[in-house]
Scaffold this motif. Sequence first.
Motif, PDB file in Angstrom:
ATOM      1  N   ILE A 267       0.837  -1.210   0.000  1.00 20.71           N
ATOM      2  CA  ILE A 267       0.000   0.000   0.000  1.00 20.71           C
ATOM      3  C   ILE A 267       0.870   1.257   0.000  1.00 20.71           C
ATOM      4  O   ILE A 267       0.372   2.366   0.168  1.00 20.71           O
ATOM      5  CB  ILE A 267      -0.991   0.013   1.199  1.00 20.71           C
ATOM      6  CG1 ILE A 267      -0.251  -0.159   2.529  1.00 20.71           C
ATOM      7  CG2 ILE A 267      -2.061  -1.068   1.032  1.00 20.71           C
ATOM      8  CD1 ILE A 267      -1.153   0.023   3.760  1.00 20.71           C
TER       9      ILE A 267
ATOM     10  N   MET B 296       6.842  -1.196  -0.049  1.00 17.59           N
ATOM     11  CA  MET B 296       6.417  -2.564   0.261  1.00 17.59           C
ATOM     12  C   MET B 296       6.487  -3.468  -0.970  1.00 17.59           C
ATOM     13  O   MET B 296       5.927  -3.135  -2.009  1.00 17.59           O
ATOM     14  CB  MET B 296       4.973  -2.564   0.816  1.00 17.59           C
ATOM     15  CG  MET B 296       4.817  -1.713   2.067  1.00 17.59           C
ATOM     16  SD  MET B 296       3.114  -1.635   2.668  1.00 17.59           S
ATOM     17  CE  MET B 296       3.026  -3.100   3.691  1.00 17.59           C
TER      18      MET B 296
ATOM     19  N   ASP C 222       0.806  -4.507  10.008  1.00 13.64           N
ATOM     20  CA  ASP C 222       1.311  -3.132  10.120  1.00 13.64           C
ATOM     21  C   ASP C 222       0.986  -2.495  11.477  1.00 13.64           C
ATOM     22  O   ASP C 222       1.264  -1.307  11.678  1.00 13.64           O
ATOM     23  CB  ASP C 222       0.690  -2.252   9.022  1.00 13.64           C
ATOM     24  CG  ASP C 222       1.471  -2.321   7.703  1.00 13.64           C
ATOM     25  OD1 ASP C 222       2.687  -2.615   7.744  1.00 13.64           O
ATOM     26  OD2 ASP C 222       0.869  -2.053   6.648  1.00 13.64           O
TER      27      ASP C 222
ATOM     28  N   PHE D  92       3.113  -0.062  13.612  1.00 13.74           N
ATOM     29  CA  PHE D  92       3.262   1.370  13.344  1.00 13.74           C
ATOM     30  C   PHE D  92       2.238   2.149  14.163  1.00 13.74           C
ATOM     31  O   PHE D  92       1.241   2.684  13.657  1.00 13.74           O
ATOM     32  CB  PHE D  92       3.167   1.626  11.832  1.00 13.74           C
ATOM     33  CG  PHE D  92       4.238   0.871  11.072  1.00 13.74           C
ATOM     34  CD1 PHE D  92       5.581   1.087  11.365  1.00 13.74           C
ATOM     35  CD2 PHE D  92       3.920  -0.067  10.113  1.00 13.74           C
ATOM     36  CE1 PHE D  92       6.584   0.382  10.710  1.00 13.74           C
ATOM     37  CE2 PHE D  92       4.911  -0.778   9.447  1.00 13.74           C
ATOM     38  CZ  PHE D  92       6.248  -0.545   9.746  1.00 13.74           C
TER      39      PHE D  92
ATOM     40  N   ASN E  44       0.293   5.572  13.673  1.00  6.72           N
ATOM     41  CA  ASN E  44      -0.889   5.714  12.814  1.00  6.72           C
ATOM     42  C   ASN E  44      -2.196   5.465  13.558  1.00  6.72           C
ATOM     43  O   ASN E  44      -3.270   5.699  13.014  1.00  6.72           O
ATOM     44  CB  ASN E  44      -0.814   4.737  11.634  1.00  6.72           C
ATOM     45  CG  ASN E  44       0.400   4.957  10.758  1.00  6.72           C
ATOM     46  OD1 ASN E  44       0.868   4.053  10.093  1.00  6.72           O
ATOM     47  ND2 ASN E  44       0.938   6.163  10.752  1.00  6.72           N
TER      48      ASN E  44
ATOM     49  N   ARG F  18      -5.687  -2.128   6.795  1.00  5.12           N
ATOM     50  CA  ARG F  18      -5.308  -1.610   8.117  1.00  5.12           C
ATOM     51  C   ARG F  18      -6.511  -1.127   8.936  1.00  5.12           C
ATOM     52  O   ARG F  18      -6.342  -0.674  10.071  1.00  5.12           O
ATOM     53  CB  ARG F  18      -4.299  -0.459   7.971  1.00  5.12           C
ATOM     54  CG  ARG F  18      -3.003  -0.861   7.293  1.00  5.12           C
ATOM     55  CD  ARG F  18      -1.899   0.157   7.528  1.00  5.12           C
ATOM     56  NE  ARG F  18      -1.517   0.227   8.946  1.00  5.12           N
ATOM     57  CZ  ARG F  18      -0.686   1.140   9.446  1.00  5.12           C
ATOM     58  NH1 ARG F  18      -0.164   2.063   8.654  1.00  5.12           N
ATOM     59  NH2 ARG F  18      -0.375   1.143  10.733  1.00  5.12           N
TER      60      ARG F  18
ATOM     61  N   GLY G   4       0.712   9.698  11.939  1.00  5.77           N
ATOM     62  CA  GLY G   4       1.409   9.594  10.661  1.00  5.77           C
ATOM     63  C   GLY G   4       1.272  10.890   9.881  1.00  5.77           C
ATOM     64  O   GLY G   4       2.201  11.320   9.195  1.00  5.77           O
TER      65      GLY G   4
ATOM     66  N   HIS H  82       3.177   9.770   4.217  1.00  2.92           N
ATOM     67  CA  HIS H  82       2.697  10.336   5.478  1.00  2.92           C
ATOM     68  C   HIS H  82       3.574  11.555   5.793  1.00  2.92           C
ATOM     69  O   HIS H  82       4.780  11.537   5.514  1.00  2.92           O
ATOM     70  CB  HIS H  82       2.898   9.356   6.641  1.00  2.92           C
ATOM     71  CG  HIS H  82       1.831   8.325   6.802  1.00  2.92           C
ATOM     72  ND1 HIS H  82       2.108   7.037   7.213  1.00  2.92           N
ATOM     73  CD2 HIS H  82       0.483   8.396   6.659  1.00  2.92           C
ATOM     74  CE1 HIS H  82       0.978   6.353   7.305  1.00  2.92           C
ATOM     75  NE2 HIS H  82      -0.017   7.147   6.971  1.00  2.92           N
TER      76      HIS H  82
ATOM     77  N   ASP I 231       4.910  12.281   8.509  1.00  2.00           N
ATOM     78  CA  ASP I 231       6.051  11.951   9.370  1.00  2.00           C
ATOM     79  C   ASP I 231       7.141  11.164   8.662  1.00  2.00           C
ATOM     80  O   ASP I 231       8.105  10.734   9.273  1.00  2.00           O
ATOM     81  CB  ASP I 231       5.599  11.270  10.660  1.00  2.00           C
ATOM     82  CG  ASP I 231       5.189   9.834  10.466  1.00  2.00           C
ATOM     83  OD1 ASP I 231       5.113   9.379   9.320  1.00  2.00           O
ATOM     84  OD2 ASP I 231       4.941   9.168  11.483  1.00  2.00           O
ATOM     85  N   THR I 232       6.997  10.969   7.346  1.00  2.00           N
ATOM     86  CA  THR I 232       8.123  10.447   6.577  1.00  2.00           C
ATOM     87  C   THR I 232       8.973  11.590   6.004  1.00  2.00           C
ATOM     88  O   THR I 232      10.040  11.342   5.432  1.00  2.00           O
ATOM     89  CB  THR I 232       7.648   9.563   5.401  1.00  2.00           C
ATOM     90  OG1 THR I 232       6.847  10.379   4.533  1.00  2.00           O
ATOM     91  CG2 THR I 232       6.829   8.377   5.868  1.00  2.00           C
TER      92      THR I 232
ATOM     93  N   ASN J 270      11.842  10.305   9.602  1.00  2.00           N
ATOM     94  CA  ASN J 270      10.877   9.591  10.457  1.00  2.00           C
ATOM     95  C   ASN J 270      11.530   9.403  11.836  1.00  2.00           C
ATOM     96  O   ASN J 270      11.777   8.286  12.289  1.00  2.00           O
ATOM     97  CB  ASN J 270      10.512   8.256   9.801  1.00  2.00           C
ATOM     98  CG  ASN J 270       9.289   7.633  10.440  1.00  2.00           C
ATOM     99  OD1 ASN J 270       9.370   6.627  11.116  1.00  2.00           O
ATOM    100  ND2 ASN J 270       8.143   8.259  10.254  1.00  2.00           N
TER     101      ASN J 270
ATOM    102  N   ALA K  24       8.371  -2.188   5.175  1.00  3.60           N
ATOM    103  CA  ALA K  24       6.934  -1.869   5.125  1.00  3.60           C
ATOM    104  C   ALA K  24       6.709  -0.364   5.017  1.00  3.60           C
ATOM    105  O   ALA K  24       5.573   0.104   4.996  1.00  3.60           O
ATOM    106  CB  ALA K  24       6.240  -2.405   6.367  1.00  3.60           C
ATOM    107  N   GLY K  25       7.804   0.408   4.977  1.00  3.53           N
ATOM    108  CA  GLY K  25       7.666   1.862   4.831  1.00  3.53           C
ATOM    109  C   GLY K  25       7.657   2.600   6.150  1.00  3.53           C
ATOM    110  O   GLY K  25       7.155   3.721   6.231  1.00  3.53           O
ATOM    111  N   GLY K  26       8.220   1.985   7.204  1.00  2.00           N
ATOM    112  CA  GLY K  26       8.188   2.652   8.511  1.00  2.00           C
ATOM    113  C   GLY K  26       9.565   2.812   9.128  1.00  2.00           C
ATOM    114  O   GLY K  26      10.507   2.109   8.767  1.00  2.00           O
TER     115      GLY K  26
HETATM  116  C1  LIG Z   1       4.560   7.729   9.504  1.00  2.00           C
HETATM  117  N1  LIG Z   1       4.116   6.491   9.812  1.00  2.00           N
HETATM  118  C2  LIG Z   1       3.603   6.186  11.066  1.00  2.00           C
HETATM  119  C3  LIG Z   1       4.270   5.634   8.876  1.00  2.00           C
HETATM  120  N2  LIG Z   1       4.757   5.986   7.838  1.00  2.00           N
HETATM  121  N3  LIG Z   1       3.846   4.440   9.143  1.00  2.00           N
HETATM  122  C4  LIG Z   1       4.242   3.351   8.462  1.00  2.00           C
HETATM  123  C5  LIG Z   1       3.080   2.709   7.856  1.00  2.00           C
HETATM  124  C6  LIG Z   1       3.469   1.595   6.982  1.00  2.00           C
HETATM  125  C7  LIG Z   1       2.322   0.845   6.408  1.00  2.00           C
HETATM  126  N4  LIG Z   1       2.827  -0.239   5.622  1.00  2.00           N
HETATM  127  C8  LIG Z   1       1.433   1.717   5.559  1.00  2.00           C
HETATM  128  O1  LIG Z   1       1.721   1.896   4.382  1.00  2.00           O
HETATM  129  O2  LIG Z   1       0.434   2.223   6.056  1.00  2.00           O
END
Ligand SMILES: CN(C)C(=N)NCCC[C@H](N)C(=O)O
Length: 279
Positions: A34, A38, A78, A81, A84, A103, A133, A178, A180-181, A227, A266-268
């Motif tokens: 997503i 990932m 997920d 994390f 979120n 999610r 996030g 997000h 916070d990235t 992050n 997973a992008g976190g």
């Molecule tokens: C900024 N935060 C909290 C994050 N970026 N969270 C990671 C979420 C990862 C999850 N696979 C997703 O894509 O929702």
Amino acid sequence: MTVMPAMEPAPARTALRRRYLMCRPEHFAVTYAINPWMDPAAGADAGRAVAQWEALRNAYLALGHEVSLIDPVPGLPDMVFAANGALVVGGRVYGARFAHAERRAEGPAYAAWLRANGFADVLEAEHTNEGEGDFLTLDHVILAGTGFRTEIAAHQEAQEFLGRPVVTLRLVDPRFYHLDTALFPLGGDNVAYYPGAFSPGSRAVLERLFPDAVLADERDAAVLGLNAVCDGRNVVINAEAEGLIGTLRDRGYEPVPVDLSELRKAGGGPKCCTLELRA
Ligand SMILES: CN(C)C(=N)NCCC[C@H](N)C(=O)O
């Protein structure tokens, strides 16, 4: 002879004790995609993720912060994390409503934990939002991301519920889906961010609000260096963000590098794993 101007010493920074909520990644996996980080074909190692997460938790404890734990739910890979799961400000909880079906069950799980642990004032959001996030809290303002996950209507809903001004920022690069990235608060009145993640208008807003911000380059952003979690002095940050770590040190902060490379699949990063509980 040229006389060099004296370098201003970096100001002394003060750490404030924080309360965090975290979720051990016992069921961590990459089984769906997503976000662009990932890749289900490449998978992920839950054991390695748990070990890295334990080191993150220990870093917070060593800094004197309080860490509460929510039980992980099977089938929600997920859920680690935690950022979120909600937005908690002044003891009030603005509940998450996830954009993706995969999610969606996490929102009620986090809301139930918060209710059971003394946070009675929980708003079940009408609008799609992914908690901290996309909402980052400073002393006088909450910065809110939109463009990929959280809707602008949620920014208005959160402002009305929390009674804090919410400033909308538009994200434009899918790697930084997000807020916070791409940005983190440095204490209550300043931020670090990667300008390339924002629309031109939002970049101008950030320049106006934070003329003294720490700017990160694409290399540091691409290892999720933004992050990060700052307590006013210490910055828990992905170890690979070497340039940003150096800049933070020059500006008087104390970087605390951590390795969350498994969770990045997973992008976190550190912030994603950390929901701040603000009384
Ligand atoms: C900024 N935060 C909290 C994050 N970026 N969270 C990671 C979420 C990862 C999850 N696979 C997703 O894509 O929702």
